[in-house]
Design a protein around this motif. Structure first.
Motif, short mmCIF file in Angstrom:
data_model
loop_
_atom_site.label_atom_id
_atom_site.label_comp_id
_atom_site.label_asym_id
_atom_site.label_seq_id
_atom_site.Cartn_x
_atom_site.Cartn_y
_atom_site.Cartn_z
N TYR A 96 24.44 61.13 47.74
CA TYR A 96 24.88 60.51 48.99
C TYR A 96 26.42 61.10 49.27
O TYR A 96 27.31 60.78 47.92
CB TYR A 96 24.57 59.30 49.60
CG TYR A 96 23.39 58.55 48.77
CD1 TYR A 96 21.89 59.23 48.88
CD2 TYR A 96 23.56 56.83 49.41
CE1 TYR A 96 20.53 58.57 48.98
CE2 TYR A 96 21.84 56.74 49.84
CZ TYR A 96 20.54 57.38 49.00
OH TYR A 96 19.43 56.80 48.92
N LEU A 97 26.67 61.79 50.03
CA LEU A 97 28.03 61.40 50.96
C LEU A 97 27.93 60.92 52.45
O LEU A 97 27.07 61.86 53.13
CB LEU A 97 28.92 63.17 50.58
CG LEU A 97 29.62 63.69 51.14
CD1 LEU A 97 30.96 62.98 50.45
CD2 LEU A 97 29.89 65.27 51.33
N GLU A 98 29.20 60.57 52.33
CA GLU A 98 29.61 59.27 53.77
C GLU A 98 30.66 60.24 54.10
O GLU A 98 31.46 59.77 54.18
CB GLU A 98 28.84 58.81 53.29
CG GLU A 98 27.94 57.63 52.66
CD GLU A 98 27.78 56.01 52.78
OE1 GLU A 98 28.17 55.59 53.52
OE2 GLU A 98 27.11 55.15 52.17
N VAL A 99 30.23 60.07 55.93
CA VAL A 99 31.62 60.66 56.36
C VAL A 99 31.73 59.60 57.76
O VAL A 99 30.83 58.86 57.98
CB VAL A 99 31.14 61.95 57.59
CG1 VAL A 99 32.54 62.17 58.31
CG2 VAL A 99 30.64 63.20 56.72
N LEU A 100 32.38 59.00 57.14
CA LEU A 100 32.88 57.65 57.53
C LEU A 100 34.11 57.82 58.78
O LEU A 100 34.93 58.41 59.14
CB LEU A 100 33.25 56.77 57.04
CG LEU A 100 32.34 56.14 55.85
CD1 LEU A 100 32.72 55.27 54.38
CD2 LEU A 100 31.23 55.18 56.90
#
Length: 278
Positions: free
Chosen positions: A194-198
């Motif tokens: 999982y890679l998250e862009v916040l």
């Protein structure tokens, strides 16, 4: 260390997956019993997770909590009992517009999930997305284009990768984008795939500081525990930062203490350290 049966902290702030919750998606039993002992002694438990409202609510209810929850890796603080949003950040319109263009440059096998209005939106179907939805116990809303979503209400973007090696490739695509917009987004790895862009500045640590200040709890009276890089600044912000024994190596190196493995009751171990059994 406290005297026997005496709390040394007001709050225990805990991550869910890989910390409080095991691979079977259930709260590890010793953790549940220990947190009930902590709250019975007057302490408060705060959940801090990458999950959203729908996904976090069953655990919140099982724990019998009335505290606000830090959700979406810090982009929201929500009173789950009422649904009231106490603290919020969204991706800027410019960041979201640029991201939609970059989705086409992502490696094959990397699938975007976009959160808006408390729901998870996708354009396609895949085994990786179905497994993600099963694990997080959420429904995925299929839409025809990203243009259907409101430009100013994007909470976060998840990139679900079929293999751990793809996370680095996806991060490389987004790294230049993050640089172009300066501090326009926060990138964080929350699981091996999982890679998250916040939104800019959205982290568990930032949300924890805001919540503690609002409720008058000094950070030195807070213990925080987690296992992955998205927990790192939360652990460092707390007066006592604990890393799960089988968690990320970097998190373990940065923590004040390393507790038991997840399956062995990592949170229960932390409770025993801040409130030894009589």
């Amino acid at each position: 260390m406290s005297a026997t049966g005496v709390r040394t902290v007001e709050w225990i702030v805990t991550d869910l997956d890989g910390t409080l919750v095991g691979r079977d998606l259930r709260i590890v039993e010793p953790n549940l019993a220990a947190l009930r002992r902590f709250t019975d002694a007057g302490g408060s438990v705060v959940v801090a997770t990458g999950r959203g409202e729908e996904s976090a609510l069953p655990y919140y209810r099982e724990l019998g909590l009335a505290t606000p929850a830090i959700l979406y890796n810090g982009a929201r603080v929500v009173d789950l009992a009422s649904g009231a949003v106490l603290y919020r950040r969204c991706l800027s319109v410019a960041a979201w517009a640029r991201l939609t263009l970059l989705f086409d440059e992502l490696p094959a096998g990397v699938w975007p999930v976009v959160f808006s209005d408390g729901r998870a939106h996708v354009l396609a179907d895949s085994a990786a997305l179905r497994e993600y939805a099963r694990r997080d116990r959420i429904g995925l809303v299929r839409i025809g284009s990203w243009g259907e979503l409101p430009l100013d209400e994007i909470i976060k973007v998840m990139l679900i990768c079929e293999r751990p090696a793809q996370v680095g490739a996806a991060e490389a695509v987004l790294a230049g984008f993050a640089g172009v917009l300066g501090s326009g987004v926060t990138l964080v790895r929350s699981e091996s795939t999982y890679l998250e862009v916040l939104p800019a500045g959205a982290t568990k640590g930032t949300a924890l500081r805001e919540l503690a200040a609002a409720q008058g709890v000094p950070m030195e009276r807070v213990a925080a525990i987690g296992d992955n890089p998205n927990d790192l600044d939360m652990i460092q912000a707390a007066g006592l930062g604990a890393a799960v024994g089988d968690g990320d190596e970097g998190v373990r190196a940065a923590a004040d203490i390393v507790v038991a493995d997840c399956a062995l009751g990592a949170v229960a171990d932390l409770v025993d350290r801040v409130m030894p059994r009589p």
